[in-house]
Design a protein around this motif. Structure first.
Motif, PDB file in Angstrom:
ATOM      1  N   GLY A 159       0.829  -1.213   0.000  1.00  0.00           N
ATOM      2  CA  GLY A 159       0.000   0.000   0.000  1.00  0.00           C
ATOM      3  C   GLY A 159       0.858   1.256   0.000  1.00  0.00           C
ATOM      4  N   PRO A 160       0.255   2.408   0.346  1.00  0.00           N
ATOM      5  CA  PRO A 160       1.001   3.675   0.362  1.00  0.00           C
ATOM      6  C   PRO A 160       2.330   3.521   1.113  1.00  0.00           C
ATOM      7  CG  PRO A 160      -1.317   4.093   0.740  1.00  0.00           C
ATOM      8  CD  PRO A 160      -1.165   2.592   0.725  1.00  0.00           C
ATOM      9  N   SER A 161       3.385   4.032   0.481  1.00  0.00           N
ATOM     10  CA  SER A 161       4.735   3.729   0.951  1.00  0.00           C
ATOM     11  C   SER A 161       5.328   4.846   1.806  1.00  0.00           C
ATOM     12  CB  SER A 161       5.642   3.518  -0.263  1.00  0.00           C
ATOM     13  OG  SER A 161       5.751   4.750  -0.954  1.00  0.00           O
ATOM     14  N   ALA A 162       6.492   4.529   2.369  1.00  0.00           N
ATOM     15  CA  ALA A 162       7.239   5.560   3.101  1.00  0.00           C
ATOM     16  C   ALA A 162       7.587   6.715   2.161  1.00  0.00           C
ATOM     17  CB  ALA A 162       8.506   4.951   3.698  1.00  0.00           C
ATOM     18  N   TRP A 163       7.788   6.396   0.876  1.00  0.00           N
ATOM     19  CA  TRP A 163       8.087   7.458  -0.098  1.00  0.00           C
ATOM     20  C   TRP A 163       6.886   8.407  -0.220  1.00  0.00           C
ATOM     21  CZ3 TRP A 163      12.287   9.443  -1.904  1.00  0.00           C
ATOM     22  CH2 TRP A 163      12.223  10.303  -3.010  1.00  0.00           C
ATOM     23  N   ASP A 164       5.676   7.834  -0.243  1.00  0.00           N
ATOM     24  CA  ASP A 164       4.470   8.681  -0.251  1.00  0.00           C
ATOM     25  C   ASP A 164       4.431   9.528   1.024  1.00  0.00           C
ATOM     26  OD1 ASP A 164       3.401   7.613  -2.678  1.00  0.00           O
ATOM     27  OD2 ASP A 164       2.729   5.844  -1.580  1.00  0.00           O
ATOM     28  N   GLY A 165       4.806   8.904   2.148  1.00  0.00           N
ATOM     29  CA  GLY A 165       4.823   9.646   3.416  1.00  0.00           C
ATOM     30  C   GLY A 165       5.799  10.802   3.365  1.00  0.00           C
ATOM     31  N   TYR A 166       6.940  10.556   2.723  1.00  0.00           N
ATOM     32  CA  TYR A 166       7.997  11.574   2.628  1.00  0.00           C
ATOM     33  C   TYR A 166       7.609  12.701   1.669  1.00  0.00           C
ATOM     34  CZ  TYR A 166      12.590  13.487   1.304  1.00  0.00           C
ATOM     35  OH  TYR A 166      13.638  14.320   1.024  1.00  0.00           O
ATOM     36  N   THR A 167       7.151  12.337   0.465  1.00  0.00           N
ATOM     37  CA  THR A 167       6.874  13.389  -0.531  1.00  0.00           C
ATOM     38  C   THR A 167       5.661  14.245  -0.125  1.00  0.00           C
ATOM     39  OG1 THR A 167       5.616  11.826  -1.874  1.00  0.00           O
ATOM     40  CG2 THR A 167       7.919  12.173  -2.484  1.00  0.00           C
ATOM     41  N   THR A 168       4.696  13.643   0.573  1.00  0.00           N
ATOM     42  CA  THR A 168       3.570  14.470   1.050  1.00  0.00           C
ATOM     43  C   THR A 168       4.073  15.467   2.091  1.00  0.00           C
ATOM     44  OG1 THR A 168       2.993  12.671   2.560  1.00  0.00           O
ATOM     45  CG2 THR A 168       1.653  12.886   0.571  1.00  0.00           C
ATOM     46  N   LEU A 169       5.051  15.070   2.876  1.00  0.00           N
ATOM     47  CA  LEU A 169       5.607  16.017   3.865  1.00  0.00           C
ATOM     48  C   LEU A 169       6.430  17.111   3.185  1.00  0.00           C
ATOM     49  CD1 LEU A 169       6.276  13.573   6.773  1.00  0.00           C
ATOM     50  CD2 LEU A 169       5.052  15.745   6.989  1.00  0.00           C
ATOM     51  N   LEU A 170       7.109  16.770   2.081  1.00  0.00           N
ATOM     52  CA  LEU A 170       7.820  17.826   1.330  1.00  0.00           C
ATOM     53  C   LEU A 170       6.817  18.856   0.815  1.00  0.00           C
ATOM     54  CD1 LEU A 170      10.383  15.744  -0.807  1.00  0.00           C
ATOM     55  CD2 LEU A 170      10.935  17.310   1.084  1.00  0.00           C
ATOM     56  N   ALA A 171       5.672  18.369   0.297  1.00  0.00           N
ATOM     57  CA  ALA A 171       4.634  19.295  -0.200  1.00  0.00           C
ATOM     58  C   ALA A 171       4.018  20.071   0.961  1.00  0.00           C
ATOM     59  CB  ALA A 171       3.556  18.513  -0.957  1.00  0.00           C
ATOM     60  N   ALA A 172       3.818  19.394   2.104  1.00  0.00           N
ATOM     61  CA  ALA A 172       3.225  20.055   3.279  1.00  0.00           C
ATOM     62  C   ALA A 172       4.155  21.167   3.772  1.00  0.00           C
ATOM     63  CB  ALA A 172       2.975  19.040   4.389  1.00  0.00           C
ATOM     64  N   GLU A 173       5.446  20.903   3.747  1.00  0.00           N
ATOM     65  CA  GLU A 173       6.382  21.939   4.212  1.00  0.00           C
ATOM     66  C   GLU A 173       6.388  23.138   3.256  1.00  0.00           C
ATOM     67  OE1 GLU A 173      10.125  20.060   5.249  1.00  0.00           O
ATOM     68  OE2 GLU A 173       9.284  19.459   7.195  1.00  0.00           O
ATOM     69  N   ALA A 174       6.209  22.880   1.963  1.00  0.00           N
ATOM     70  CA  ALA A 174       6.098  23.999   1.014  1.00  0.00           C
ATOM     71  C   ALA A 174       4.828  24.803   1.327  1.00  0.00           C
ATOM     72  CB  ALA A 174       6.084  23.472  -0.420  1.00  0.00           C
ATOM     73  N   CYS A 175       3.744  24.105   1.708  1.00  0.00           N
ATOM     74  CA  CYS A 175       2.503  24.799   2.106  1.00  0.00           C
ATOM     75  C   CYS A 175       2.777  25.701   3.309  1.00  0.00           C
ATOM     76  CB  CYS A 175       1.402  23.805   2.479  1.00  0.00           C
ATOM     77  SG  CYS A 175       0.700  22.919   1.076  1.00  0.00           S
ATOM     78  N   LEU A 176       3.512  25.198   4.281  1.00  0.00           N
ATOM     79  CA  LEU A 176       3.803  26.005   5.479  1.00  0.00           C
ATOM     80  C   LEU A 176       4.635  27.234   5.106  1.00  0.00           C
ATOM     81  CD1 LEU A 176       4.582  23.286   8.207  1.00  0.00           C
ATOM     82  CD2 LEU A 176       2.428  24.430   7.696  1.00  0.00           C
ATOM     83  N   ARG A 177       5.590  27.039   4.176  1.00  0.00           N
ATOM     84  CA  ARG A 177       6.387  28.200   3.730  1.00  0.00           C
ATOM     85  C   ARG A 177       5.484  29.215   3.036  1.00  0.00           C
ATOM     86  NH1 ARG A 177       9.924  24.166   2.003  1.00  0.00           N
ATOM     87  NH2 ARG A 177       9.510  24.537  -0.212  1.00  0.00           N
ATOM     88  N   SER A 178       4.523  28.712   2.251  1.00  0.00           N
ATOM     89  CA  SER A 178       3.626  29.603   1.522  1.00  0.00           C
ATOM     90  C   SER A 178       2.698  30.358   2.485  1.00  0.00           C
ATOM     91  CB  SER A 178       2.817  28.788   0.499  1.00  0.00           C
ATOM     92  OG  SER A 178       1.920  29.606  -0.184  1.00  0.00           O
ATOM     93  N   LEU A 179       2.275  29.676   3.547  1.00  0.00           N
ATOM     94  CA  LEU A 179       1.436  30.350   4.560  1.00  0.00           C
ATOM     95  C   LEU A 179       2.180  31.553   5.129  1.00  0.00           C
ATOM     96  CD1 LEU A 179      -0.326  27.774   6.953  1.00  0.00           C
ATOM     97  CD2 LEU A 179      -1.420  29.502   5.508  1.00  0.00           C
ATOM     98  N   LYS A 180       3.488  31.369   5.325  1.00  0.00           N
ATOM     99  CA  LYS A 180       4.304  32.452   5.909  1.00  0.00           C
ATOM    100  C   LYS A 180       4.606  33.549   4.889  1.00  0.00           C
ATOM    101  CE  LYS A 180       6.913  30.784   9.833  1.00  0.00           C
ATOM    102  NZ  LYS A 180       7.787  29.643   9.983  1.00  0.00           N
ATOM    103  N   SER A 181       4.981  33.120   3.678  1.00  0.00           N
ATOM    104  CA  SER A 181       5.447  34.111   2.695  1.00  0.00           C
ATOM    105  C   SER A 181       4.299  34.783   1.955  1.00  0.00           C
ATOM    106  CB  SER A 181       6.378  33.431   1.677  1.00  0.00           C
ATOM    107  OG  SER A 181       5.631  32.526   0.884  1.00  0.00           O
ATOM    108  N   GLY A 182       3.137  34.108   1.908  1.00  0.00           N
ATOM    109  CA  GLY A 182       2.025  34.629   1.115  1.00  0.00           C
ATOM    110  C   GLY A 182       2.283  34.501  -0.384  1.00  0.00           C
TER     111      GLY A 182
END
Ligand code: ISE
Length: 352
Positions: A310-333
């Protein structure tokens, strides 16, 4: 007795809502598994779930549960921050693990898992992105893969919680809730998220006498994410932590030739007093009840076959990379690029 010999002995870490749900599903619906152990720092809580599962052994130390010889496979449903350390311990013990989402609370911690797992030569880690087993999502995936609507152009996802939980923050909306939608977009489209732009607002007010932490305290409990994916598909995600009316999750994908989307709720329609009504789900446990059962059933079968599917550790990792970009975007606008990573050969795309 002879039946027990072939059953997978599972240890469940965390006896809260999700841990108890997984333990009950294993006990009541997965004949090839036996709940052998349950761990919780609250021994009373672990004990009462163990009592429902034919007296599984109770632990208050997660490492001890993982190392015990009577546990062959592990479900991790403890708090998010414990996930990577416990997953790594399962890898050290060479034991298959179903780790609840998110795989970690930072991409760097998730990376330690994707660095370690390939050294074992078989996949041992599955991440609990249960929408991968939801029949309504699976139907959309099949339609997309069969080319029913042609090349995907636009993905729309909505994820509405009835009411937020105490302690929710703007960051947790991304890391703990939106992470599901980031997974859904990548999985359904078969593309990686390249860029994100996120805006949030506060829904205000209170409901049900409520624990809504959002009102007036600046928490962005409603967030809209715009994304660009590697195949050129555009995407939007709406995550509302305080939708009030109920719980709802769905997706719709526009392709070159048409649109495919998840079926709406199947509740009974009542027409009365000049009104037409249909019940809404109250939470994800209700909405994804079938998905959770299929997830754990198929996970146990994959354990018996010898490798996670099923969903892999790689999926877990890449979703967190995207989530961290979201957090940067929340800050930078501003729109933010997602750090791009080459998928290692070890992580072939996960199958439905
Ligand atoms: C929760 O932790 C979940 O995983 C649910 O699926 C999600 O809908 C909810 O927003 C999260 O808080």
């Amino acid at each position: 007795m002879s039946k027990d010999v072939s059953r997978v002995l599972v240890g469940v870490i965390g006896a809260g809502g999700m841990g108890a749900r997984h333990a009950r599903n294993l006990h009541n619906h997965v004949s090839q598994a036996k709940v052998a152990a349950i761990m919780d720092i609250d021994l009373g809580r672990a004990g009462s779930v163990a009592a429902e599962c034919d007296g599984a052994k109770v632990f208050d130390d997660a490492g001890e549960l993982i190392r015990t010889a009577n546990v062959q496979a592990v479900v991790i449903a403890s708090s998010d921050s414990t996930h990577p350390v416990l997953t790594l311990e399962c890898l050290r013990q060479n034991k298959p693990v179903l780790c609840e989402k998110p795989l970690a609370t930072t991409a760097a911690e998730a990376k330690s898992v994707v660095d370690a797992e390939p050294q074992l030569e078989r996949r041992l880690v599955q991440v609990g992105f249960m929408r991968h087993y939801d029949p309504r999502h699976v139907a959309v995936k099949k339609a997309l893969d069969s080319g029913a609507v042609g090349r995907p152009i636009l993905f729309n996802g909505w994820h509405r919680n009835q009411q937020s939980y105490p302690g929710m923050t703007s960051e947790l909306v991304v890391i703990n809730s939106c992470i599901h939608d980031l997974f859904s977009a990548q999985w359904l489209l078969g593309q990686e998220i390249e860029e994100v732009f996120i805006r949030g607002t506060n829904t205000g007010g209170t409901s049900k006498g409520s624990t809504i932490s959002a009102s007036g305290d600046g928490v962005l409990d409603l967030q809209l994410v715009q994304m660009v994916l590697s195949g050129g598909c555009l995407a939007t995600i709406e995550v509302n932590m305080n939708a009030r009316y109920g719980y709802e999750v769905g997706v719709e994908v526009t392709g070159e030739h048409g649109i495919v989307g998840t079926e709406p709720s199947q509740g009974t329609v009542i027409r009365r007093d000049e009104a037409c009504s249909q019940p809404a789900d109250s939470d994800w446990i209700e909405r994804f009840d079938t998905a959770y059962r299929l997830e754990i059933q198929q996970w146990v079968e994959s354990v018996q076959r010898g490798s996670a599917e099923g969903p892999s550790a790689w999926d877990g990792y890449t979703t967190l990379l995207a989530a961290e970009a979201c957090l940067r975007s929340l800050k930078s606008g501003m729109p933010e690029k997602v750090k791009s990573m080459q998928r290692p050969a070890f992580y072939v795309p996960s199958e439905p």
